[in-house]
Design a protein around this motif. Structure first.
Motif, mmCIF file in Angstrom:
data_model
loop_
_atom_site.group_PDB
_atom_site.id
_atom_site.type_symbol
_atom_site.label_atom_id
_atom_site.label_comp_id
_atom_site.label_asym_id
_atom_site.label_seq_id
_atom_site.Cartn_x
_atom_site.Cartn_y
_atom_site.Cartn_z
ATOM 1 N N ARG A 92 0.831 -1.209 0.000
ATOM 2 C CA ARG A 92 0.000 0.000 0.000
ATOM 3 C C ARG A 92 0.865 1.257 0.000
ATOM 4 O O ARG A 92 0.618 2.204 -0.761
ATOM 5 C CB ARG A 92 -0.923 -0.011 1.221
ATOM 6 N N ALA A 93 1.908 1.271 0.840
ATOM 7 C CA ALA A 93 2.795 2.432 0.907
ATOM 8 C C ALA A 93 3.494 2.656 -0.427
ATOM 9 O O ALA A 93 3.666 3.798 -0.875
ATOM 10 C CB ALA A 93 3.823 2.242 2.018
ATOM 11 N N LYS A 95 2.401 1.727 -3.450
ATOM 12 C CA LYS A 95 1.425 2.218 -4.428
ATOM 13 C C LYS A 95 1.139 3.698 -4.202
ATOM 14 O O LYS A 95 1.002 4.463 -5.163
ATOM 15 C CB LYS A 95 0.141 1.399 -4.336
ATOM 16 N N ASP A 96 1.049 4.098 -2.942
ATOM 17 C CA ASP A 96 0.811 5.508 -2.630
ATOM 18 C C ASP A 96 1.945 6.389 -3.156
ATOM 19 O O ASP A 96 1.732 7.557 -3.497
ATOM 20 C CB ASP A 96 0.678 5.707 -1.119
ATOM 21 N N ALA A 171 5.789 6.627 6.460
ATOM 22 C CA ALA A 171 4.986 6.230 5.301
ATOM 23 C C ALA A 171 4.290 4.897 5.565
ATOM 24 O O ALA A 171 3.123 4.700 5.196
ATOM 25 C CB ALA A 171 5.875 6.130 4.060
ATOM 26 N N GLN A 174 1.334 5.437 7.951
ATOM 27 C CA GLN A 174 0.158 5.990 7.277
ATOM 28 C C GLN A 174 -0.579 4.900 6.506
ATOM 29 O O GLN A 174 -1.811 4.844 6.512
ATOM 30 C CB GLN A 174 0.580 7.111 6.322
ATOM 31 N N ALA A 175 0.192 4.018 5.862
ATOM 32 C CA ALA A 175 -0.427 2.912 5.133
ATOM 33 C C ALA A 175 -1.169 1.985 6.094
ATOM 34 O O ALA A 175 -2.268 1.506 5.792
ATOM 35 C CB ALA A 175 0.637 2.135 4.361
ATOM 36 N N ASP A 178 -4.440 3.605 6.996
ATOM 37 C CA ASP A 178 -5.387 3.584 5.885
ATOM 38 C C ASP A 178 -6.002 2.201 5.681
ATOM 39 O O ASP A 178 -7.132 2.081 5.193
ATOM 40 C CB ASP A 178 -4.689 4.023 4.591
#
Length: 216
Positions: A92-93, A95-96, A171, A174-175, A178
């Motif tokens: 996820r991180a 991809k972000d 980072a 945050q992932a 989310d």
């Protein structure tokens, strides 16, 4: 082999750190964890653990050595779940940050590591012993390595510095937030600040070590 895995090695060092913010809601029937609304089932987790146990038994010269290996890796189930969740957080991180990994990237890393280790079998053995990765999962593990390295590049950081590590794990944190990660309490809880599994306060639950099931 002296090379340390970028994402997993760093996270392992954080497991012993104090819990800051844990995420652990109501248990989900049949699920070891729920990540981003998707379940990691107990069956999937047990299957991954069994792959490692089968490989460890095959690598052991005798039963006594295998039993020593099992004792040394007694936390394999929880460590495996930690890795399965962390891989999804890293995905996820990445991809972000607009990071992607190709088959060529993985092949290039594998080729280099095989040369360092002394061949494909030696690399598989090293990854099994050091990181509890079954041979069939080696490419997936290396993909995680490449993804972590490319994420660091995308973030413009040096992972050899404290500042770089802080930015990387910010980072990842945050992932984690989310994805709304929820672990089955029997496996602990997820610390979203450190993107790491932590043991829950359930001392009456003991981790079972099942006998490996040989493939049919």
């Amino acid at each position: 082999m002296h090379r340390r895995r970028t994402a997993i090695a760093l996270s392992a060092a954080l497991v012993a750190a104090p819990l800051l913010t844990a995420c652990g809601g109501a248990p989900h029937a049949g699920a070891a964890a729920v990540v981003g609304g998707e379940r990691i089932t107990v069956s999937q987790l047990e299957g991954r653990v069994n792959e490692v146990r089968v490989a460890q038994r095959a690598a052991a010269p005798d039963e006594a050595q295998y039993e020593q290996t099992v004792s040394r890796t007694s936390s394999l189930t929880r460590d495996t779940l930690h890795t399965m969740v962390l891989d999804r957080v890293l995905d996820r991180a990445a991809k972000d940050a607009g990071v992607s990994v190709s088959r060529g990237d993985v092949a290039e890393m594998r080729s280099g590591l095989e040369a360092q280790a002394g061949g494909p079998k030696a690399l598989q053995s090293a990854w099994l012993m050091q990181y509890g990765v079954a041979p069939k999962r080696l490419d997936a593990s290396l993909r995680t390595e490449v993804r972590a390295q490319k994420l660091a590049v995308a973030l413009g950081i040096d992972m050899n510095t404290t500042e770089g590590k802080t930015t990387f794990w910010k980072a990842m944190s945050q992932a984690s937030k989310d994805l709304h990660i929820d672990l089955n309490p029997r496996y602990g809880a997820w610390d979203v600040e450190k993107s790491s599994r932590v043991d829950g306060k359930t001392p009456w639950i003991q981790e079972a070590t099942a006998e490996p099931q040989q493939p049919a």
